[in-house]
Design a protein around this motif. Structure first.
Motif, PDB file in Angstrom:
ATOM      1  N   GLU A  74     103.198  19.667  12.685  1.00 44.25           N
ATOM      2  CA  GLU A  74     102.198  20.602  12.167  1.00 44.25           C
ATOM      3  C   GLU A  74     101.049  20.653  13.154  1.00 44.25           C
ATOM      4  OE1 GLU A  74      99.391  20.123   8.521  1.00 44.25           O
ATOM      5  OE2 GLU A  74     101.277  21.011   7.793  1.00 44.25           O
ATOM      6  N   LEU A  75     100.525  21.839  13.366  1.00 48.05           N
ATOM      7  CA  LEU A  75      99.372  21.976  14.253  1.00 48.05           C
ATOM      8  C   LEU A  75      98.307  22.821  13.588  1.00 48.05           C
ATOM      9  CD1 LEU A  75      99.501  25.059  15.605  1.00 48.05           C
ATOM     10  CD2 LEU A  75     101.358  24.006  16.851  1.00 48.05           C
ATOM     11  N   GLN A  76      97.106  22.658  14.053  1.00 53.00           N
ATOM     12  CA  GLN A  76      95.994  23.480  13.574  1.00 53.00           C
ATOM     13  C   GLN A  76      95.902  24.694  14.478  1.00 53.00           C
ATOM     14  OE1 GLN A  76      95.193  21.948  10.305  1.00 53.00           O
ATOM     15  NE2 GLN A  76      93.530  23.247  10.928  1.00 53.00           N
ATOM     16  N   ASP A  81      97.160  11.008  23.090  1.00 50.72           N
ATOM     17  CA  ASP A  81      96.276  11.880  22.318  1.00 50.72           C
ATOM     18  C   ASP A  81      96.937  12.094  20.957  1.00 50.72           C
ATOM     19  OD1 ASP A  81      94.759  13.892  21.180  1.00 50.72           O
ATOM     20  OD2 ASP A  81      95.024  15.309  22.815  1.00 50.72           O
ATOM     21  N   ALA A  82      96.591  11.247  20.005  1.00 51.48           N
ATOM     22  CA  ALA A  82      97.261  11.245  18.699  1.00 51.48           C
ATOM     23  C   ALA A  82      97.125  12.572  17.956  1.00 51.48           C
ATOM     24  CB  ALA A  82      96.725  10.103  17.837  1.00 51.48           C
ATOM     25  N   GLU A  83      96.028  13.294  18.171  1.00 55.07           N
ATOM     26  CA  GLU A  83      95.821  14.558  17.455  1.00 55.07           C
ATOM     27  C   GLU A  83      96.828  15.627  17.857  1.00 55.07           C
ATOM     28  OE1 GLU A  83      91.882  16.111  17.421  1.00 55.07           O
ATOM     29  OE2 GLU A  83      91.003  14.146  17.003  1.00 55.07           O
ATOM     30  N   ARG A  84      97.324  15.571  19.094  1.00 53.55           N
ATOM     31  CA  ARG A  84      98.247  16.599  19.584  1.00 53.55           C
ATOM     32  C   ARG A  84      99.630  16.052  19.913  1.00 53.55           C
ATOM     33  NH1 ARG A  84      93.304  18.397  20.813  1.00 53.55           N
ATOM     34  NH2 ARG A  84      92.851  20.544  20.318  1.00 53.55           N
ATOM     35  N   TYR A 120     103.206  16.678  23.949  1.00 56.45           N
ATOM     36  CA  TYR A 120     101.998  17.090  23.242  1.00 56.45           C
ATOM     37  C   TYR A 120     101.943  18.611  23.142  1.00 56.45           C
ATOM     38  CZ  TYR A 120     100.533  12.440  24.749  1.00 56.45           C
ATOM     39  OH  TYR A 120     100.482  11.099  24.972  1.00 56.45           O
ATOM     40  N   ASP A 167      96.187  23.118  22.678  1.00 54.33           N
ATOM     41  CA  ASP A 167      95.358  24.002  21.878  1.00 54.33           C
ATOM     42  C   ASP A 167      95.407  25.417  22.452  1.00 54.33           C
ATOM     43  OD1 ASP A 167      93.329  25.277  20.405  1.00 54.33           O
ATOM     44  OD2 ASP A 167      92.143  23.456  20.317  1.00 54.33           O
ATOM     45  N   PRO A 221      96.662  25.168   9.105  1.00 56.40           N
ATOM     46  CA  PRO A 221      97.769  24.329   9.568  1.00 56.40           C
ATOM     47  C   PRO A 221      99.076  25.137   9.535  1.00 56.40           C
ATOM     48  CG  PRO A 221      97.204  23.762   7.318  1.00 56.40           C
ATOM     49  CD  PRO A 221      96.228  24.824   7.762  1.00 56.40           C
ATOM     50  N   THR A 236      91.860  27.728  11.886  1.00 61.13           N
ATOM     51  CA  THR A 236      91.523  26.894  10.727  1.00 61.13           C
ATOM     52  C   THR A 236      92.733  26.611   9.849  1.00 61.13           C
ATOM     53  OG1 THR A 236      90.962  28.857   9.441  1.00 61.13           O
ATOM     54  CG2 THR A 236      89.168  27.803  10.659  1.00 61.13           C
TER      55      THR A 236
END
Length: 116
Positions: A24-26, A3-6, A111, A114, A31, A29
């Motif tokens: 860096e994480l979101q 899971d490239a996003e996390r 990872y 969220d 970062p 809204t």
């Protein structure tokens, strides 16, 4: 499947008591800077923000542990934190904690999860 996003890093990139990995994480809204470390065989992650004055902890990129590798150390004012809980056990923010980021380790990768 990765899971490239996390994705934070490959699991082998985190050695016990060694250099951490910044990422860096979101968060909603926004970062935010964060880091992951391994202590006593487990991976932990926190926002890279000292509760004392909001500065980043690492004194050089990825250097979060003190010399003993028992504590995470804020480079700005020397606050010490337990690696497994983020609780400040010494220094100017004693009694406060780093903001924990939930992580999971599987398929040889680490990872962030969220928070929602």
């Amino acid at each position: 499947m990765v899971d490239a996003e996390r994705l934070i890093c490959a699991a082998r990139d985190l050695e016990d008591g060694g250099r951490g990995v910044r990422f860096e994480l979101q968060w909603g809204t926004k970062p935010l800077a964060a880091f992951a470390i391994r202590s006593k065989g487990k991976v932990y992650a926190y926002l890279n923000n000292c509760p004392h004055q909001g500065t980043e902890l690492d004194w050089q990129e990825g250097e979060f542990f003190d010399e003993s590798t028992l504590y995470l150390m804020c480079a700005t004012h020397g606050a010490a934190f337990f690696p497994d809980s983020g609780y400040c056990c010494g220094g100017p923010c004693r009694g406060r904690s780093l903001v924990k980021v939930a992580v999971e380790e599987h398929d040889e990768h680490v990872y962030w999860l969220d928070p929602t």
